[in-house]
Design a protein around this motif. Structure first.
Motif, short mmCIF file in Angstrom:
data_model
loop_
_atom_site.label_atom_id
_atom_site.label_comp_id
_atom_site.label_asym_id
_atom_site.label_seq_id
_atom_site.Cartn_x
_atom_site.Cartn_y
_atom_site.Cartn_z
N ASP A 34 0.91 -1.16 0.01
CA ASP A 34 0.13 0.04 0.02
C ASP A 34 1.06 1.25 0.01
OD1 ASP A 34 -1.89 2.06 0.47
OD2 ASP A 34 -2.97 1.05 1.71
N PRO A 35 1.15 1.97 -0.98
CA PRO A 35 1.83 3.19 -1.17
C PRO A 35 1.64 4.26 -0.19
CG PRO A 35 1.12 2.41 -3.40
CD PRO A 35 0.36 1.77 -2.14
N ALA A 36 0.38 4.16 0.25
CA ALA A 36 -0.12 5.31 1.25
C ALA A 36 0.58 4.82 2.55
CB ALA A 36 -1.49 5.19 1.22
N VAL A 37 0.48 3.67 2.87
CA VAL A 37 1.23 3.20 4.09
C VAL A 37 2.74 3.19 3.97
CG1 VAL A 37 1.57 1.14 5.84
CG2 VAL A 37 -0.56 1.57 4.61
N GLU A 38 3.42 2.83 3.02
CA GLU A 38 4.54 2.86 2.77
C GLU A 38 5.25 4.29 2.97
OE1 GLU A 38 6.84 0.06 1.93
OE2 GLU A 38 4.96 -1.01 2.31
N GLU A 39 4.60 5.18 2.60
CA GLU A 39 4.98 6.57 2.59
C GLU A 39 5.09 7.04 3.99
OE1 GLU A 39 3.22 11.15 0.97
OE2 GLU A 39 2.63 9.30 0.30
N VAL A 40 4.44 6.79 5.05
CA VAL A 40 4.42 7.23 6.30
C VAL A 40 4.78 6.32 7.53
CG1 VAL A 40 2.37 8.89 6.03
CG2 VAL A 40 1.95 6.24 6.69
N VAL A 41 4.95 4.87 7.05
CA VAL A 41 5.42 3.91 7.86
C VAL A 41 6.83 3.71 7.51
CG1 VAL A 41 5.15 1.68 9.10
CG2 VAL A 41 3.00 3.02 8.22
N PRO A 42 7.81 3.86 8.39
CA PRO A 42 9.07 3.70 7.94
C PRO A 42 9.66 2.16 8.05
CG PRO A 42 9.13 4.29 10.26
CD PRO A 42 7.90 4.80 9.86
N PHE A 43 10.35 1.78 7.17
CA PHE A 43 10.97 0.29 7.12
C PHE A 43 11.89 0.29 8.49
CE2 PHE A 43 14.16 -3.17 5.75
CZ PHE A 43 13.22 -4.05 5.98
N SER A 44 11.44 -0.19 9.83
CA SER A 44 12.25 -0.19 10.85
C SER A 44 13.33 -1.53 11.13
CB SER A 44 11.34 -0.41 12.05
OG SER A 44 10.57 -1.45 11.97
N VAL A 45 13.45 -2.13 10.32
CA VAL A 45 14.59 -3.14 10.43
C VAL A 45 15.74 -2.90 10.00
CG1 VAL A 45 15.05 -5.71 9.97
CG2 VAL A 45 12.80 -5.39 10.00
N VAL A 201 3.89 5.57 16.54
CA VAL A 201 3.14 6.79 16.56
C VAL A 201 2.38 7.36 15.34
CG1 VAL A 201 4.22 7.86 18.71
CG2 VAL A 201 4.92 8.59 16.51
N VAL A 202 2.76 6.63 14.10
CA VAL A 202 2.26 6.90 13.06
C VAL A 202 0.83 6.22 13.04
CG1 VAL A 202 4.19 7.26 11.64
CG2 VAL A 202 3.28 4.91 11.90
N ASP A 203 -0.21 6.81 11.96
CA ASP A 203 -1.57 6.52 11.92
C ASP A 203 -2.00 6.35 10.60
OD1 ASP A 203 -4.14 5.74 12.65
OD2 ASP A 203 -4.69 7.89 13.04
N PRO A 204 -1.45 5.60 9.69
CA PRO A 204 -2.04 5.59 8.40
C PRO A 204 -3.41 5.26 8.25
CG PRO A 204 -0.57 3.70 8.65
CD PRO A 204 -0.53 4.62 9.67
N PRO A 205 -4.54 5.84 7.42
CA PRO A 205 -5.75 5.21 7.39
C PRO A 205 -5.86 3.99 7.20
CG PRO A 205 -5.46 7.65 6.04
CD PRO A 205 -4.03 7.17 6.41
N ALA A 206 -5.01 3.40 6.34
CA ALA A 206 -5.27 1.91 6.00
C ALA A 206 -4.90 0.89 7.38
CB ALA A 206 -4.24 1.13 5.23
N GLY A 210 -11.62 1.04 10.23
CA GLY A 210 -13.08 1.82 10.51
C GLY A 210 -12.99 2.52 11.58
N THR A 211 -11.85 3.10 12.44
CA THR A 211 -11.90 3.55 13.45
C THR A 211 -11.76 5.12 13.11
OG1 THR A 211 -9.47 3.72 14.13
CG2 THR A 211 -10.99 1.90 14.79
N GLU A 212 -11.82 5.98 13.89
CA GLU A 212 -11.28 7.40 14.02
C GLU A 212 -9.73 7.47 13.51
OE1 GLU A 212 -12.31 9.86 17.40
OE2 GLU A 212 -11.97 7.92 18.46
N ALA A 213 -9.29 8.68 13.56
CA ALA A 213 -7.66 8.80 13.62
C ALA A 213 -7.41 8.80 14.90
CB ALA A 213 -7.51 10.54 13.15
N MET A 214 -6.23 8.47 15.30
CA MET A 214 -5.58 8.02 16.56
C MET A 214 -5.68 9.14 17.43
SD MET A 214 -4.58 5.23 18.20
CE MET A 214 -4.42 4.16 16.66
#
Length: 417
Positions: A34-45, A201-206, A210-214
């Protein structure tokens, strides 16, 4: 163990092949890109800690990574490799790829001086055969709104502030409170890289389902100092009888009993809600004691950390013991022969520890898997002996050693790595 087929080889994966590793993991875990997730969630390994098995055509048959943790253990800490993202391509299974990757991982642990390895098991039947033992449990609750809590002195003097979670603004606050809340708890891994701190602490919509923003709730004392926090979101729900929202809590940590009471009192009394889903909690979490009636919360026990001792004498010497002990352990380890044999553990309660090679028969015979399970103090040698997983020399009373290996604080890792 059978060798890999001809042309397959384990290797330390170069950083420029990290995307190939992630592609293997997506296939193994049925994940999507999901490009939208990849954009805000860093690869942490860390990219210098990637490993794989390469197939004859140069593609990756399987891949894995690890984190460089300092794992809290009873009375101390130890260098730990947090094994993660372990996956084998579906068409490459049953060829020894996973076995080769685990052996390669353990060899790298030895080279780095990492005394233990730990993981979260996607499938619990897999890792025991590689010497990992389940060393900790966590508890999850589904609490009814307005579940009553027993009073705690000082809770009424604390205040709660609410805001939307912001990765840039709140990462340091969350990290600081998480570290302080878990100080002294075995297994409590901290998030020591910028990528891991941000991931919490990131909160991508994906990810919302179905919840609200964190949201972020923080507990403060009279001087304004933060004493606890919760990240959570509400999911809308309506029944013929009225609103039935669910509160999904991602994390909730506090520095003391009063802050715990104030934080959960807030979470348990939000308008429109009917249930509150807790995050992973240690088996001795204060909330379990504060609930006037814990039955409606339906506590569910789940396996948490799995631990594998890589250097038995160094790992045993790195922790403290809850009682005086002088015991000879006869350890089996088919994968790391240097661990196998008899080891004498002599320690005073919460004091000096000495681990040396021993001659003659052991008092307690066990596989490195069971030793890993007991290592954080959350599993009883006596219980494992009664289950037939640990053998005790005739005439030896294992209860003393079991008491020494135990610990008054339940082990847990509060987040899945």
């Amino acid at each position: 163990m059978p060798p890999l087929p001809d042309g397959y080889r384990p290797l330390a994966l170069p950083a420029d092949r990290a995307d190939e590793m992630r592609a293997v993991s997506r296939l193994a875990f049925a994940g999507t890109l999901d490009p939208a997730v990849e954009e805000v969630v860093p690869f942490s390994v860390p990219t210098d800690r990637l490993g794989a098995v390469e197939a004859p055509d140069g593609t990756l048959a399987g891949a894995h990574g690890s984190f460089a943790f300092t794992m809290p253990v009873p009375g101390g800490s130890v260098p730990c490799a947090g094994l993660t993202w372990v996956g084998v391509r579906p068409e490459q299974r049953r060829r020894g790829v996973l076995t080769a990757m685990i052996d390669h991982h353990l060899a790298r642990c030895v080279e780095r001086g990492e005394r233990v390895s730990a993981l979260f098991a996607a499938e619990t039947a897999i890792y025991g055969r590689f010497g990992y033992g389940c060393a900790a449990d966590d508890v999850r609750l589904t609490l009814p709104r307005r579940a009553a809590l027993r009073p705690v002195p000082g809770a009424d003097a604390l205040t709660v502030r609410l805001t939307h979670l912001d990765a840039e603004e709140h990462a340091d606050l969350v990290d600081d409170l998480h570290r302080r809340a878990g100080a002294g708890r075995p297994g409590w891994m901290t998030r020591d890289s910028a990528a891991l701190r941000r991931r919490m602490v990131v909160d991508p919509p994906a990810w919302r389902g179905g919840t609200e923003a964190m949201l972020l709730a923080t507990v403060h004392d009279a001087q304004g100092a933060a004493r606890g926090y919760a990240t959570f979101a509400r999911k809308e729900g309506w029944e013929p009888t009225g609103p039935a929202y669910t509160v999904r809590v991602r994390e909730a940590h506090a520095l003391d009993a009063a802050a715990t009471h104030a934080l959960w009192s807030f979470l348990l009394d939000l308008d429109l809600t009917s249930t509150v889903e807790s995050p992973m909690l240690p088996a001795d979490h204060p909330l379990l004691h504060l609930l006037v009636d814990p039955r409606p919360a339906g506590p569910r026990l789940a396996d948490n950390l799995w631990v594998r001792l890589v250097d038995v004498p160094a790992a045993l010497a790195a922790r403290s013991y809850a009682a005086d002990v002088d015991v000879v352990l006869d350890v089996r380890d088919d994968r790391l022969p240097a661990n196998a044999g008899t080891w004498r553990v002599r320690a005073t309660a919460h004091g000096d520890v000495e681990v040396t090679r021993a001659d003659g028969p052991g008092d307690v015979l066990l596989d490195v898997r069971e030793l890993g399970a007991a290592y954080l103090g959350g599993r009883s040698l006596t219980a494992m002996a009664r289950a037939g997983l640990v053998q005790v020399r005739d005439g030896y009373d294992v209860t003393g050693a079991a008491a020494a290996f135990g610990w008054p604080v339940a082990p847990v890792c509060s987040w899945v790595f």
